[in-house]
Design an enzyme around this catalytic site. Structure first.
Site, short mmCIF file in Angstrom:
data_model
loop_
_atom_site.label_atom_id
_atom_site.label_comp_id
_atom_site.label_asym_id
_atom_site.label_seq_id
_atom_site.Cartn_x
_atom_site.Cartn_y
_atom_site.Cartn_z
N ARG A 1 43.15 65.49 87.01
CA ARG A 1 41.97 64.90 87.66
C ARG A 1 40.69 65.66 87.30
NH1 ARG A 1 45.66 62.01 88.45
NH2 ARG A 1 46.40 61.19 90.43
N SER B 1 41.98 58.45 97.06
CA SER B 1 42.34 59.79 97.53
C SER B 1 41.07 60.61 97.72
CB SER B 1 43.22 60.50 96.51
OG SER B 1 44.34 59.71 96.22
N GLU C 1 37.95 65.07 95.90
CA GLU C 1 38.08 64.38 94.61
C GLU C 1 36.83 63.59 94.24
OE1 GLU C 1 41.92 62.51 93.26
OE2 GLU C 1 40.58 60.79 93.05
P1 FAD Z 1 31.89 55.70 89.97
O1 FAD Z 1 32.35 55.92 91.36
O2 FAD Z 1 30.82 54.69 89.74
O3 FAD Z 1 31.46 57.08 89.34
C1 FAD Z 1 32.31 58.21 89.44
C2 FAD Z 1 31.68 59.34 88.64
O4 FAD Z 1 31.65 58.98 87.26
C3 FAD Z 1 30.23 59.62 89.01
O5 FAD Z 1 30.00 61.00 88.87
C4 FAD Z 1 29.43 58.83 88.00
O6 FAD Z 1 28.13 59.33 87.76
C5 FAD Z 1 30.31 58.98 86.75
N1 FAD Z 1 30.19 57.85 85.82
C6 FAD Z 1 30.47 56.55 86.07
N2 FAD Z 1 30.29 55.82 84.96
C7 FAD Z 1 29.85 56.68 84.01
C8 FAD Z 1 29.47 56.52 82.63
N3 FAD Z 1 29.52 55.36 82.02
N4 FAD Z 1 29.05 57.62 81.97
C9 FAD Z 1 29.00 58.83 82.58
N5 FAD Z 1 29.35 59.04 83.85
C10 FAD Z 1 29.78 57.97 84.55
N6 FAD Z 1 41.62 57.43 90.74
C11 FAD Z 1 42.69 57.83 90.01
O7 FAD Z 1 42.57 58.72 89.16
N7 FAD Z 1 43.92 57.28 90.22
C12 FAD Z 1 44.13 56.31 91.12
O8 FAD Z 1 45.25 55.83 91.25
C13 FAD Z 1 43.02 55.86 91.90
N8 FAD Z 1 43.19 54.93 92.86
C14 FAD Z 1 42.13 54.54 93.62
C15 FAD Z 1 42.33 53.59 94.63
C16 FAD Z 1 41.29 53.17 95.43
C17 FAD Z 1 41.54 52.14 96.51
C18 FAD Z 1 39.99 53.69 95.22
C19 FAD Z 1 38.83 53.22 96.04
C20 FAD Z 1 39.77 54.66 94.23
C21 FAD Z 1 40.84 55.10 93.43
N9 FAD Z 1 40.68 56.06 92.43
C22 FAD Z 1 41.75 56.46 91.67
C23 FAD Z 1 39.35 56.68 92.19
C24 FAD Z 1 38.43 55.84 91.25
O9 FAD Z 1 38.82 54.50 91.23
C25 FAD Z 1 38.45 56.36 89.82
O10 FAD Z 1 38.01 57.69 89.78
C26 FAD Z 1 37.54 55.54 88.89
O11 FAD Z 1 37.67 55.98 87.56
C27 FAD Z 1 36.08 55.57 89.30
O12 FAD Z 1 35.41 54.57 88.55
P2 FAD Z 1 34.00 54.01 88.98
O13 FAD Z 1 33.50 53.16 87.85
O14 FAD Z 1 34.08 53.37 90.30
O15 FAD Z 1 33.17 55.35 89.04
P1 NAP Z 2 53.19 58.74 96.23
O1 NAP Z 2 53.85 57.92 95.16
O2 NAP Z 2 53.55 58.53 97.64
O3 NAP Z 2 53.36 60.27 95.88
C1 NAP Z 2 52.80 61.27 96.74
C2 NAP Z 2 52.35 62.41 95.90
O4 NAP Z 2 53.46 62.99 95.24
C3 NAP Z 2 51.39 61.94 94.85
O5 NAP Z 2 50.22 62.59 95.12
C4 NAP Z 2 52.00 62.30 93.51
O6 NAP Z 2 51.15 63.12 92.74
C5 NAP Z 2 53.22 63.10 93.86
N1 NAP Z 2 54.40 62.59 93.12
C6 NAP Z 2 55.24 61.58 93.51
N2 NAP Z 2 56.26 61.47 92.63
C7 NAP Z 2 56.05 62.39 91.67
C8 NAP Z 2 56.75 62.75 90.48
N3 NAP Z 2 57.89 62.13 90.11
N4 NAP Z 2 56.25 63.74 89.72
C9 NAP Z 2 55.11 64.37 90.07
N5 NAP Z 2 54.39 64.08 91.18
C10 NAP Z 2 54.87 63.10 91.98
O7 NAP Z 2 51.58 58.60 96.09
P2 NAP Z 2 50.61 57.40 96.44
O8 NAP Z 2 49.59 57.87 97.36
O9 NAP Z 2 51.40 56.16 96.76
O10 NAP Z 2 49.91 57.18 95.02
C11 NAP Z 2 50.65 56.71 93.93
C12 NAP Z 2 49.97 57.12 92.64
O11 NAP Z 2 48.66 56.54 92.58
C13 NAP Z 2 49.80 58.62 92.51
O12 NAP Z 2 49.97 58.98 91.17
C14 NAP Z 2 48.36 58.85 92.96
O13 NAP Z 2 47.77 59.96 92.32
C15 NAP Z 2 47.68 57.56 92.50
N6 NAP Z 2 46.55 57.25 93.39
C16 NAP Z 2 45.40 57.95 93.22
C17 NAP Z 2 44.30 57.69 94.01
C18 NAP Z 2 43.00 58.41 93.77
O14 NAP Z 2 41.99 58.02 94.34
N7 NAP Z 2 43.00 59.44 92.96
C19 NAP Z 2 44.36 56.73 95.01
C20 NAP Z 2 45.56 56.07 95.17
C21 NAP Z 2 46.66 56.33 94.36
P3 NAP Z 2 49.94 62.60 91.82
O15 NAP Z 2 48.85 62.17 92.78
O16 NAP Z 2 49.57 63.81 91.06
O17 NAP Z 2 50.41 61.48 90.96
#
Ligand code: FAD
Ligand code: NAP
Length: 347
Positions: free
Chosen positions: A165, A245, A341
């Protein structure tokens, strides 16, 4: 010609639905408009906030600068060989629609990243990841524009310094570039990554089953399973404002983990290649008693304690106050520091 709008309300453009204003807002649809907007900001000495889907930001206050909404569009295959296809997508493409498009044209590898909100251009910022796949495994290179000089720059996957991340865009390259397009190296063959228990359950796979059963799934079936699991567990920002998250999963050293495991034998953990151990932040928060908690406008999601929601459409300050309370509570219970995050603006 780009249209610069003063005192622009950003509530519709961040998934936490926080009401905050940008001093100026501009939507850019072409490379020339990006340059025009940068010149506008430079003349007025304004900081620039590139905005995608607004799904990973917290607006703590009004933004004293130019919010540049990235709306560049276009997807095209740019090269291929026997195993791979290189596909370039403009930064303003919707991430999930891009993943679906890749599946449709027979390019695989992003299916576990289905339904992540936001734009292609923001995906490298935190090296998006889900269900055992991270962007860094598929990114070939990206194109950007230097905010200060307006000059084009190319980043290879190596120069993005990707980590969990994390990327160079959160450190030395922070606030320095507008990402304009990203090129992905995708496979012609499907290589299922089905380690996560929730995904295995959705596909009715044995918890410890092996490759033979997994090989039968198409990439679209895997994407559909990811979509189904996510829809069940995660709040939809359209109805329940949230930023996914709210905290990163902390990485602790082996000794810290051993001590924690003694006190909490069922602690959820994943050993890392470098000897550290990843803790599930959601588990720590849940066991500290926060799941389902509500304080005024803001709450902790009842299905996943890692997600802070904003059902009352409260201020960024109220969202951050709850995050702060959770951080302090987790630290006092486990001695582990949680890191936010989403990015907070203004910094
Ligand atoms: P924004 O929120 O618009 O921006 C985020 C950052 O990126 C800011 O600092 C912004 O300035 C910068 N930025 C945006 N566009 C550009 C560009 N073109 N050039 C330079 N900088 C830029 N994240 C995960 O990693 N895994 C997940 O599974 C995941 N699940 C999510 C589920 C939900 C319900 C929600 C709400 C969020 C989740 N996220 C997850 C977080 C998010 O969706 C990601 O980080 C996504 O990449 C953000 O994209 P955005 O376009 O909305 O970015
Ligand atoms: P989940 O599957 O319930 O798992 C809980 C946590 O355990 C997660 O954070 C995941 O880490 C870790 N995990 C589970 N199985 C694993 C494996 N086999 N090896 C290593 N790590 C493991 O999590 P969830 O909340 O439903 O989310 C599912 C996936 O979507 C995850 O990968 C999560 O990161 C991603 N997600 C991200 C966001 C965001 O905003 N960043 C939001 C929603 C979902 P990791 O998080 O490192 O994968």
């Amino acid at each position: 010609m780009a249209l610069f709008l003063p005192e622009f309300d950003l509530q519709r453009f961040n998934t936490l639905a926080i009401a905050a204003r940008a001093q100026f807002y501009v939507a850019v649809t072409t490379h020339d408009e990006v340059l025009e907007a940068l010149a506008f900001a430079r003349e007025r000495q304004l900081p620039v906030l590139p905005l995608g889907g607004g799904s990973n930001i917290v607006l703590a206050d009004n933004y004293p600068g130019l919010v540049m909404h990235i709306k560049l569009r276009g997807i095209e295959p740019v090269a291929e060989d026997a195993q791979s296809v290189w596909v370039r997508a403009a930064a303003g493409e919707n991430w999930h629609e891009f993943v679906q498009h890749c599946l449709m044209i027979g390019c695989y590898g992003l299916e576990n990243l289905s339904l992540i909100p936001g734009s292609v251009g923001a995906a490298p910022i935190q090296n998006i990841g889900a269900y055992g796949v991270e962007l860094q495994q598929r990114l070939s290179e990206l194109s950007a524009v230097d905010i200060r000089s307006g000059l084009p720059v190319t980043f290879t996957a190596e120069s993005c310094n990707f980590a969990y991340r994390d990327s160079v865009f959160k450190h030395s390259a922070r606030d320095r570039y507008i990402i304009t397009s990203v090129t992905f190296k995708l496979d012609r063959a499907v290589r299922p990554v089905l380690d996560y228990p929730s995904l295995r359950q959705q596909l009715q796979l044995e918890p410890d089953g092996g490759a033979p059963a997994e090989a039968h799934f198409s990439a679209q079936q895997i994407a559909d399973a990811v979509i189904a699991v996510r829809q069940e567990k995660l709040p939809d920002p359209a109805t329940t404002p949230n930023a996914g998250s709210f905290f990163k999963n902390p990485l602790v050293d082996a000794a810290t983990f051993a001590a924690l495991q003694q006190r909490y034998p069922d602690i959820v953990s994943y050993p890392q290649a470098d000897g550290r151990v990843k803790l599930a932040a959601g588990w720590l928060i849940d066991r500290a008693g926060w799941r389902g908690y509500r304080a005024g406008d803001v709450a902790v999601h009842s299905e996943q304690a890692l997600v802070i929601t904003n059902p009352g459409r409260g201020s960024g300050a109220s969202v951050l106050a709850l995050a702060d309370e959770i951080t302090r509570s987790v630290f006092s219970q486990y001695g582990v520091t949680l890191e936010l995050e989403p990015r907070v603006y203004p910094a």
